[in-house]
Design a protein around this motif. Structure first.
Motif, mmCIF file in Angstrom:
data_model
loop_
_atom_site.group_PDB
_atom_site.id
_atom_site.type_symbol
_atom_site.label_atom_id
_atom_site.label_comp_id
_atom_site.label_asym_id
_atom_site.label_seq_id
_atom_site.Cartn_x
_atom_site.Cartn_y
_atom_site.Cartn_z
ATOM 1 N N ALA A 96 0.829 -1.208 0.000
ATOM 2 C CA ALA A 96 0.000 0.000 0.000
ATOM 3 C C ALA A 96 0.861 1.255 0.000
ATOM 4 C CB ALA A 96 -0.938 -0.012 1.204
ATOM 5 N N LEU A 97 1.954 1.231 0.762
ATOM 6 C CA LEU A 97 2.839 2.397 0.812
ATOM 7 C C LEU A 97 3.527 2.625 -0.532
ATOM 8 C CD1 LEU A 97 4.226 1.831 4.389
ATOM 9 C CD2 LEU A 97 2.994 3.881 3.613
ATOM 10 N N PHE A 98 3.910 1.576 -1.216
ATOM 11 C CA PHE A 98 4.517 1.740 -2.530
ATOM 12 C C PHE A 98 3.513 2.339 -3.511
ATOM 13 C CE2 PHE A 98 8.434 -0.436 -1.627
ATOM 14 C CZ PHE A 98 9.298 0.126 -2.563
ATOM 15 N N LEU A 99 2.277 1.888 -3.436
ATOM 16 C CA LEU A 99 1.264 2.451 -4.321
ATOM 17 C C LEU A 99 1.022 3.924 -3.988
ATOM 18 C CD1 LEU A 99 -1.250 -0.494 -4.565
ATOM 19 C CD2 LEU A 99 0.314 0.334 -6.337
ATOM 20 N N GLU A 100 1.002 4.234 -2.701
ATOM 21 C CA GLU A 100 0.848 5.628 -2.292
ATOM 22 C C GLU A 100 2.010 6.471 -2.787
ATOM 23 O OE1 GLU A 100 0.432 8.251 1.793
ATOM 24 O OE2 GLU A 100 0.019 6.114 1.867
#
Length: 174
Positions: free
Chosen positions: A21-25
């Motif tokens: 999720a953090l990479f997508l963010e």
């Protein structure tokens, strides 16, 4: 703390879902500055990271979705090596999902691109060619798979020697 550091910390704690999720963010939620190529490159990297973390969670369909999104941002004309790298990983995700004909088609294109840019004996070309042989084998195309495995093995033995891990992988695959 940057999103990349947060993602690295989540990864270190085996919280792959949070890291994904953090990479997508990072790729889509942060204020992205720079020229169009820089932004596209960061988005590709973010999708690649998210796909790797989805794979670590054995969420192959989600990884495939991320790799497809990254592949859509690449262009073989603009940056053939980036295109080949992303499509090589897309083929892995296709394989994980049992989509062997699609993996074969993709890997044939990747091998061709790598051969054109790096030569037939470059490690990236050999890796993609090896994976193509595996995709062929998975479809029951044994003669073609064996021929390709033998070719890769021959080059790896000549370049790296008998005990090299890549040569051993090729021997095992054959």
């Amino acid at each position: 703390t940057t999103l990349v550091l947060k993602a690295a910390a989540a990864y270190a704690l085996n919280d792959f879902e949070a890291a994904e999720a953090l990479f997508l963010e990072k790729g889509y939620g942060e204020s992205l500055s720079g020229d169009e190529d820089e932004i596209r490159t960061r988005r590709i990297q973010a999708l690649e990271g998210a796909a790797q973390f989805a794979t670590a969670q054995i969420q192959y369909a989600r990884a495939l979705e991320h790799y497809r999104a990254a592949a859509a941002l690449t262009s073989v004309e603009r940056n053939p090596l980036e295109w080949a790298r992303i499509h090589h990983m897309l083929a892995y995700a296709l394989t994980y999902c049992g989509l062997y004909p699609d993996a074969e088609k993709t890997l044939r294109q990747v091998v061709s691109a790598y051969e054109k840019e790096l030569g037939a004996e470059h490690p990236a070309t050999l890796s993609s060619s090896n994976n193509l042989a595996n995709a062929l084998n998975a479809q029951g195309k044994y003669a073609e798979a064996e021929e390709r495995h033998r070719a890769v093995l021959g080059i790896r033995l000549r370049l790296f020697g008998l005990e090299n891990p890549y040569a051993l992988t090729s021997r095992n695959n054959l």
